[in-house]
Design an enzyme around this catalytic site. Sequence first.
Site, PDB file in Angstrom:
ATOM      1  CG  LEU A 151      -0.393  -0.082   2.630  1.00  0.00           C
ATOM      2  CD1 LEU A 151       0.224   1.208   3.094  1.00  0.00           C
ATOM      3  CD2 LEU A 151      -1.496  -0.483   3.576  1.00  0.00           C
ATOM      4  NE  ARG A 152      -0.605   4.013  -4.351  1.00  0.00           N
ATOM      5  CZ  ARG A 152      -1.423   4.623  -5.215  1.00  0.00           C
ATOM      6  NH1 ARG A 152      -0.941   5.461  -6.094  1.00  0.00           N
ATOM      7  NH2 ARG A 152      -2.726   4.403  -5.202  1.00  0.00           N
ATOM      8  CB  CYS A 258       8.780   2.836   2.226  1.00  0.00           C
ATOM      9  SG  CYS A 258       7.510   2.277   3.362  1.00  0.00           S
TER      10      CYS A 258
HETATM   11  P1  NAD Z   1       4.914   2.482  11.984  1.00  0.00           P
HETATM   12  O1  NAD Z   1       6.164   2.927  12.613  1.00  0.00           O
HETATM   13  O2  NAD Z   1       3.904   3.490  11.532  1.00  0.00           O
HETATM   14  O3  NAD Z   1       4.145   1.484  12.959  1.00  0.00           O
HETATM   15  C1  NAD Z   1       4.757   0.429  13.631  1.00  0.00           C
HETATM   16  C2  NAD Z   1       3.928   0.127  14.884  1.00  0.00           C
HETATM   17  O4  NAD Z   1       4.421  -1.089  15.475  1.00  0.00           O
HETATM   18  C3  NAD Z   1       4.032   1.204  15.968  1.00  0.00           C
HETATM   19  O5  NAD Z   1       2.731   1.607  16.352  1.00  0.00           O
HETATM   20  C4  NAD Z   1       4.765   0.511  17.133  1.00  0.00           C
HETATM   21  O6  NAD Z   1       4.350   0.964  18.399  1.00  0.00           O
HETATM   22  C5  NAD Z   1       4.373  -0.946  16.897  1.00  0.00           C
HETATM   23  N1  NAD Z   1       5.278  -1.948  17.492  1.00  0.00           N
HETATM   24  C6  NAD Z   1       6.621  -1.953  17.538  1.00  0.00           C
HETATM   25  N2  NAD Z   1       7.069  -3.074  18.129  1.00  0.00           N
HETATM   26  C7  NAD Z   1       5.970  -3.816  18.448  1.00  0.00           C
HETATM   27  C8  NAD Z   1       5.781  -5.079  19.051  1.00  0.00           C
HETATM   28  N3  NAD Z   1       6.812  -5.844  19.431  1.00  0.00           N
HETATM   29  N4  NAD Z   1       4.516  -5.517  19.232  1.00  0.00           N
HETATM   30  C9  NAD Z   1       3.450  -4.759  18.859  1.00  0.00           C
HETATM   31  N5  NAD Z   1       3.571  -3.567  18.272  1.00  0.00           N
HETATM   32  C10 NAD Z   1       4.822  -3.091  18.046  1.00  0.00           C
HETATM   33  O7  NAD Z   1       5.353   1.574  10.759  1.00  0.00           O
HETATM   34  P2  NAD Z   1       4.631   1.415   9.322  1.00  0.00           P
HETATM   35  O8  NAD Z   1       4.872   2.637   8.495  1.00  0.00           O
HETATM   36  O9  NAD Z   1       3.258   0.922   9.520  1.00  0.00           O
HETATM   37  O10 NAD Z   1       5.535   0.264   8.692  1.00  0.00           O
HETATM   38  C11 NAD Z   1       5.493  -1.062   9.181  1.00  0.00           C
HETATM   39  C12 NAD Z   1       6.260  -1.942   8.206  1.00  0.00           C
HETATM   40  O11 NAD Z   1       5.587  -1.964   6.937  1.00  0.00           O
HETATM   41  C13 NAD Z   1       7.683  -1.473   7.901  1.00  0.00           C
HETATM   42  O12 NAD Z   1       8.508  -2.587   7.714  1.00  0.00           O
HETATM   43  C14 NAD Z   1       7.527  -0.722   6.584  1.00  0.00           C
HETATM   44  O13 NAD Z   1       8.708  -0.712   5.832  1.00  0.00           O
HETATM   45  C15 NAD Z   1       6.460  -1.562   5.904  1.00  0.00           C
HETATM   46  N6  NAD Z   1       5.674  -0.839   4.918  1.00  0.00           N
HETATM   47  C16 NAD Z   1       5.285   0.436   5.175  1.00  0.00           C
HETATM   48  C17 NAD Z   1       4.505   1.097   4.228  1.00  0.00           C
HETATM   49  C18 NAD Z   1       4.079   2.518   4.483  1.00  0.00           C
HETATM   50  O14 NAD Z   1       3.590   3.145   3.528  1.00  0.00           O
HETATM   51  N7  NAD Z   1       4.213   3.034   5.698  1.00  0.00           N
HETATM   52  C19 NAD Z   1       4.120   0.465   3.037  1.00  0.00           C
HETATM   53  C20 NAD Z   1       4.520  -0.849   2.827  1.00  0.00           C
HETATM   54  C21 NAD Z   1       5.295  -1.493   3.778  1.00  0.00           C
END
Ligand code: NAD
Length: 429
Positions: A151-152, A258
């Site tokens: 997703l974006r 990302c």
């Molecule tokens: P984020 O930082 O917004 O959210 C991560 C969440 O995980 C936080 O709320 C944090 O408190 C929680 N967390 C951390 N450790 C934890 C644990 N042990 N148990 C439960 N919760 C925990 O991150 P995001 O932007 O959602 O990205 C998550 C993953 O998805 C990353 O690897 C990112 O590269 C990937 N991703 C992100 C996007 C994007 O657009 N943001 C798109 C595709 C993939």
Amino acid sequence: MNVAVIGTGYVGLVSGACLADLGHVVTCVDVDPQKIEKLRHGIMSIFEPGLEETVKRNVGNGRLKFTSDYTQAVPEADFISIAVGTPSASDGSADLTYVYAAAEEIGKHIKKYVVIADKSTVPVGTSEEVALRVSRYATTPFDVISNPEILREGHAVSDFMNPTRIIIGAATEQAAQVAKELFAFLDCPKLVMSPRSAELTKYAANAFLATKISYINEIAHLAEKLGADIEEVALGIGSDPRIGKEFLRAGLGWGGSCFPKDVRAIRKVGESLGHSMPIVSAACEMNERAKSRVVERLSEALGGLSGKTIGVLGLAFKNNTDDTRESAALELIKLFTDQGARVIAYDPEAHIYDQDILTKFTRVKTSQEVAKNADALVIATEWDEFRQLDLVKMRKQMKGDVLMDARNLLKPESVKKAGFISLSVGRRL
Ligand code: NAD
């Protein structure tokens, strides 16, 4: 299906809410109790169009719950998605601390066969390491698959519900079947492959998209020197289906939560294997140049930046998100202030985590306010509302008359008509 989603950030919260919308019963777990408390009261931790309604609808119908207690989510789950952050470590590699902590907690609490999916972006081999960490504690069978999210931000709900494909990296037929069942209502190809291929697919996709942006910026800078117009060129090349129209917008380069970290991580993996990645490295170099060129051109137009006041429109790394992680707009502000400029900035949603950058500029509440006594305006994020700026009014409040549209958002003719010297990226002035 009974689903647990670990992490309620941009990916976890969106996937949890959307899976509930698809009819699954979902419990989202986060280690941040304040975030969970807010979500329970319908307060979103992030800005994402359509998310609040989706969350409220599913909390209301009882299919979506929030907890910081793994025991409330994991034992009953048929499918567990790990969607925690994987930021850059200081050496550029992916920091997997949160993924492994989640894996160990899951291992402690599973009570029946479950499929555990790595939705976070993780280097090749991580699903094997996650399986090892789970197995340290687990007493029941499980499979770990790689299910990278595509997703974006800014379109996350719609992207989740209308995916172009779903990547399922599964080592067993049973795990692949469970994943296919979870996503059965989403009408798109479900690409089943090995976990290692799935993990590499995500990095390869992000590095490719970043390279495509760097490429069009390189051509845009050449177009400026040759008197060509990058938008005409982008249309010309993008109309070839082998190239495609997407990601051919010249501007300030790529940023966000990302691309920068994922590009660093794939380069680091290559480096650790003695495999240099010249194309990806060039994309990074070009990305720095995209920002420094904006600074150079503005400096040229103003006769130096020292002592000048610059009004910056946009702080988020792109439109429709509050995310400012590695935002090119913030990098630009640093470059301006390093050269002695004073910056006044506006963004409708941006959430700034970096306390250091907050000391470098003044944030105001409306786009008009950035114009007051400014020597120049810079559009740094492509928010739709900046298309409707009252440029004539802004120009009247300013000391100077330069508008650098670093996202090629406005028509240069209308900028000039409002009395500005119009600068943009790779377009005929
Ligand atoms: P984020 O930082 O917004 O959210 C991560 C969440 O995980 C936080 O709320 C944090 O408190 C929680 N967390 C951390 N450790 C934890 C644990 N042990 N148990 C439960 N919760 C925990 O991150 P995001 O932007 O959602 O990205 C998550 C993953 O998805 C990353 O690897 C990112 O590269 C990937 N991703 C992100 C996007 C994007 O657009 N943001 C798109 C595709 C993939």
